[in-house]
Motif scaffolding. Structure first.
Motif, mmCIF file in Angstrom:
data_model
loop_
_atom_site.group_PDB
_atom_site.id
_atom_site.type_symbol
_atom_site.label_atom_id
_atom_site.label_comp_id
_atom_site.label_asym_id
_atom_site.label_seq_id
_atom_site.Cartn_x
_atom_site.Cartn_y
_atom_site.Cartn_z
ATOM 1 N N TRP A 264 0.834 -1.197 0.000
ATOM 2 C CA TRP A 264 0.000 0.000 0.000
ATOM 3 C C TRP A 264 0.873 1.253 0.000
ATOM 4 O O TRP A 264 1.951 1.271 0.605
ATOM 5 C CB TRP A 264 -0.921 0.034 1.220
ATOM 6 C CG TRP A 264 -1.991 -1.007 1.218
ATOM 7 C CD1 TRP A 264 -1.939 -2.254 1.777
ATOM 8 C CD2 TRP A 264 -3.288 -0.895 0.624
ATOM 9 N NE1 TRP A 264 -3.106 -2.932 1.574
ATOM 10 C CE2 TRP A 264 -3.960 -2.120 0.868
ATOM 11 C CE3 TRP A 264 -3.947 0.108 -0.079
ATOM 12 C CZ2 TRP A 264 -5.261 -2.355 0.420
ATOM 13 C CZ3 TRP A 264 -5.250 -0.123 -0.526
ATOM 14 C CH2 TRP A 264 -5.893 -1.343 -0.266
ATOM 15 N N TYR A 265 0.362 2.308 -0.663
ATOM 16 C CA TYR A 265 1.018 3.605 -0.688
ATOM 17 C C TYR A 265 -0.039 4.676 -0.397
ATOM 18 O O TYR A 265 -1.230 4.486 -0.667
ATOM 19 C CB TYR A 265 1.643 3.882 -2.060
ATOM 20 C CG TYR A 265 2.790 2.961 -2.419
ATOM 21 C CD1 TYR A 265 4.111 3.366 -2.287
ATOM 22 C CD2 TYR A 265 2.549 1.672 -2.910
ATOM 23 C CE1 TYR A 265 5.165 2.528 -2.632
ATOM 24 C CE2 TYR A 265 3.592 0.821 -3.250
ATOM 25 C CZ TYR A 265 4.896 1.258 -3.111
ATOM 26 O OH TYR A 265 5.932 0.420 -3.441
ATOM 27 N N SER A 266 0.414 5.807 0.120
ATOM 28 C CA SER A 266 -0.499 6.936 0.317
ATOM 29 C C SER A 266 -0.631 7.712 -0.994
ATOM 30 O O SER A 266 0.242 7.653 -1.857
ATOM 31 C CB SER A 266 0.010 7.859 1.420
ATOM 32 O OG SER A 266 1.282 8.395 1.090
ATOM 33 N N THR A 267 -1.727 8.441 -1.140
ATOM 34 C CA THR A 267 -1.983 9.215 -2.348
ATOM 35 C C THR A 267 -2.314 10.656 -1.980
ATOM 36 O O THR A 267 -2.519 10.995 -0.808
ATOM 37 C CB THR A 267 -3.169 8.647 -3.143
ATOM 38 O OG1 THR A 267 -4.384 8.904 -2.408
ATOM 39 C CG2 THR A 267 -3.017 7.156 -3.367
ATOM 40 N N GLU A 268 -2.390 11.497 -2.990
ATOM 41 C CA GLU A 268 -2.907 12.847 -2.773
ATOM 42 C C GLU A 268 -4.344 12.751 -2.282
ATOM 43 O O GLU A 268 -5.089 11.854 -2.666
ATOM 44 C CB GLU A 268 -2.844 13.654 -4.069
ATOM 45 C CG GLU A 268 -1.423 13.981 -4.528
ATOM 46 C CD GLU A 268 -1.418 14.841 -5.778
ATOM 47 O OE1 GLU A 268 -2.525 15.195 -6.265
ATOM 48 O OE2 GLU A 268 -0.328 15.171 -6.273
ATOM 49 N N SER B 77 -5.001 12.274 0.845
ATOM 50 C CA SER B 77 -4.955 11.347 1.989
ATOM 51 C C SER B 77 -5.699 10.051 1.703
ATOM 52 O O SER B 77 -6.481 9.551 2.514
ATOM 53 C CB SER B 77 -5.531 12.026 3.247
ATOM 54 O OG SER B 77 -4.720 13.096 3.645
ATOM 55 N N LEU C 109 -5.464 5.965 -0.345
ATOM 56 C CA LEU C 109 -4.634 4.773 -0.358
ATOM 57 C C LEU C 109 -4.563 4.215 -1.777
ATOM 58 O O LEU C 109 -5.534 4.294 -2.525
ATOM 59 C CB LEU C 109 -5.195 3.702 0.575
ATOM 60 C CG LEU C 109 -5.137 3.988 2.082
ATOM 61 C CD1 LEU C 109 -5.949 2.951 2.844
ATOM 62 C CD2 LEU C 109 -3.692 4.002 2.570
ATOM 63 N N ALA D 38 -5.176 2.626 8.472
ATOM 64 C CA ALA D 38 -4.587 3.920 8.141
ATOM 65 C C ALA D 38 -5.582 5.039 8.411
ATOM 66 O O ALA D 38 -6.799 4.814 8.471
ATOM 67 C CB ALA D 38 -4.158 3.933 6.676
ATOM 68 N N LYS D 39 -5.054 6.244 8.579
ATOM 69 C CA LYS D 39 -5.888 7.440 8.714
ATOM 70 C C LYS D 39 -6.011 8.089 7.345
ATOM 71 O O LYS D 39 -4.999 8.397 6.712
ATOM 72 C CB LYS D 39 -5.291 8.396 9.734
ATOM 73 C CG LYS D 39 -5.317 7.845 11.159
ATOM 74 C CD LYS D 39 -4.746 8.836 12.158
ATOM 75 C CE LYS D 39 -4.832 8.273 13.574
ATOM 76 N NZ LYS D 39 -4.273 9.218 14.588
ATOM 77 N N VAL D 40 -7.243 8.303 6.900
ATOM 78 C CA VAL D 40 -7.484 8.735 5.529
ATOM 79 C C VAL D 40 -8.416 9.940 5.500
ATOM 80 O O VAL D 40 -9.124 10.247 6.469
ATOM 81 C CB VAL D 40 -8.100 7.588 4.695
ATOM 82 C CG1 VAL D 40 -7.138 6.424 4.584
ATOM 83 C CG2 VAL D 40 -9.422 7.123 5.317
ATOM 84 N N GLN E 181 -8.901 12.635 8.563
ATOM 85 C CA GLN E 181 -7.960 11.630 9.095
ATOM 86 C C GLN E 181 -8.700 10.546 9.888
ATOM 87 O O GLN E 181 -8.365 10.198 11.018
ATOM 88 C CB GLN E 181 -6.891 12.304 9.957
ATOM 89 C CG GLN E 181 -5.891 13.130 9.159
ATOM 90 C CD GLN E 181 -5.027 12.257 8.256
ATOM 91 O OE1 GLN E 181 -4.046 11.659 8.707
ATOM 92 N NE2 GLN E 181 -5.381 12.190 6.971
#
Length: 485
Positions: A235-239, A241, A243, A255-257, A261
């Motif tokens: 997994w990677y973070s994206t613009e 916030s 995934l 994760a906090k998204v 958040q």
């Protein structure tokens, strides 16, 4: 700050130091760390310039001398592949993305093997199916690609990562993970002591056997990073916030998204890469709005995305898609990636059978023999108990879907191990024996074919049914087949 000057030519692995300085900058915002990264880069070997020049990779395919060999050494190249991406991360100069594309494409075109990795035994050594690949080079290339994906967001490198992870990596260790093979071979019809066709044949001839200390012990230290780093980069973070899932395997992430958040947990339930369905089960204490990105592999003609049992969209392969919505606890997103059988062309006009991210090799029962070397300890040799010298009939290449039969004799169990006993998929193909294809100097040199791709020498009259299994489940095999009438 004051920084120590390094030996510019001596540091061939400087990209890793630059990467660390830039990572720390993202955590602290301390701009002096970018100065440090630039300084380190200026004092290290100029890998990006080396990749851009292109002659290096051509020379490695044509000249097997010691000129610049440390700059063509498989593990050094594996670690350096990420250098252009790391330079791009710091400078935002898009020329580095072009260098990365050119360098990686050259590397895989001239030295690529069916299992998704380049030859590295220890020098780069062309694309003949009898060349070897060092285990260290595989896990280091995987890590480089994982970092490249995080910087570029390009799904092309995720396709490459999955191919080498699910094919090249598992075949090179024993079930208990206590023994490793220094060099693997694509068409590996025996595992034994010998010189083989490697660019660095050790005097004790231990490069190809399975052992804890056989070959260099660098691989014993490095091999464990392969699966663990792969799992940590699913997994990677994206613009926004969000995934992004670039590669697929069973896992769970919390994760906090989103702008608020909100903490969410996604349970990824799948038997991929053996099966084509991936389920993402979301749970959260409250609703959360965030983008979720999914990779559609290049080999998938058309993927289907369903939400809570209803089709949401269909998409072509070779791209990342984004589903941006208000997610609720209990939502289930299903990604369907239909896998079709196909064949691909490799060194010496050979053909490999593929399905999804996996390549398939001739299933050969294995005879294991234990030995001992005075300096390198216990080791294992492996020999096939059946004939291996088969060519695929031409009809398979022309119409693979019509001439290949996929069966699923076993379920993917919770105790799955990459070996013949657990292989969940088999592909049945038609083949003819090539009597003259025999072992010479420890290897099965590829039969010569004409430009149409057909072997014109003597072949058996009888057409036989052969069984293929995922390459990663094999220790002895043929994966790059000659094609016969």
């Amino acid at each position: 700050m004051q920084y120590r000057k390094m030996d510019r030519m001596g540091d061939l692995e400087g990209a890793d130091n630059v990467m660390i300085a830039q990572w720390l900058y993202t955590k602290t915002g301390d701009k002096s760390l970018l100065q440090l990264a630039s300084l380190i880069q200026s004092q290290c070997f100029e890998w990006s310039k080396w990749f851009e020049g292109r002659d290096w990779v051509i020379d490695a395919a044509t000249q097997q001398n010691d000129k610049d060999w440390m700059h063509r050494h498989g593990v050094n190249v594996a670690m350096a592949v990420k250098d252009p991406a790391i330079n791009y991360e710091r400078t935002k100069d898009k020329k580095y993305l072009d260098i990365l594309k050119t360098g990686f494409n050259d590397l895989m075109t001239l030295h690529g093997m069916p299992y998704g990795m380049f030859s590295a035994d220890e020098d780069l050594h062309g694309n003949d199916p009898t060349q070897g690949t060092e285990l260290c080079a595989i896990v280091e290339t995987m890590f480089s690609l994982e970092k490249i994906i995080g910087i570029t967001g390009n799904p092309h490198y995720a396709d490459a990562l999955e191919r080498m992870t699910f094919n090249a990596l598992p075949t090179q260790t024993t079930d208990d993970y206590n023994n490793k093979q220094y060099f693997q071979i694509a068409n590996q019809v025996q595992v034994k002591r010998g010189v083989f066709n490697f660019s660095l044949p050790f005097v004790r001839k231990m490069n190809n056997v399975f052992g804890m200390r056989s070959g260099y012990t660098c691989c014993l230290a490095n091999m464990h990073q392969g699966w663990t780093k792969f799992a940590s980069h699913l997994w990677y973070s994206t613009e926004g916030s969000g995934l992004a899932a670039f590669t697929y395997s069973p896992n769970e992430i919390t994760a906090k998204v989103g702008s608020n958040q909100t903490e969410v947990t996604i349970n990824e339930v799948t038997n991929y890469p053996f099966e084509d369905e991936i389920n993402f089960e979301l749970s959260a204490k409250k609703e959360a709005a965030f983008p979720l990105q999914l990779r559609i592999p290049v080999w998938c003609k058309e993927a289907t995305v369903s939400l809570n049992g209803k089709v949401l969209r269909t998409d072509k392969g070779g791209q990342m898609i984004t589903i941006d919505r208000n997610w609720k606890s209990g939502d289930k997103l299903t990604l369907k990636l239909p896998m079709e059988v196909s064949t691909s062309n490799w060194g010496r006009n050979s053909r490999t059978i593929e399905r999804g991210p996996l390549v398939y090799a001739l299933k050969l029962d294995e005879k294991w023999e234990k030995g001992n070397d005075e300096k390198e300890g216990d080791y294992f040799s492996v020999f096939p108990t059946q004939d291996w010298n088969y060519g695929l009939v031409a009809a398979t290449v022309k119409e693979p879907a019509k001439n290949l039969t996929v069966t699923t004799p076993k379920k993917v169990s919770d105790d799955f191990i990459w070996n013949l006993a657990h292989a969940p998929i088999e592909i049945i193909a038609s083949a003819r024996k090539i009597p003259g294809w025999q072992i010479v100097n420890d290897v099965a040199s590829q039969p010569v074919t004409d430009r149409t791709g057909l072997y014109k020498g003597e072949v058996s009259d009888a057409i036989e049914k052969i069984t293929l299994v995922p390459y990663g489940c094999t220790k002895v095999r043929i994966v790059a087949f000659p094609v016969v009438p």
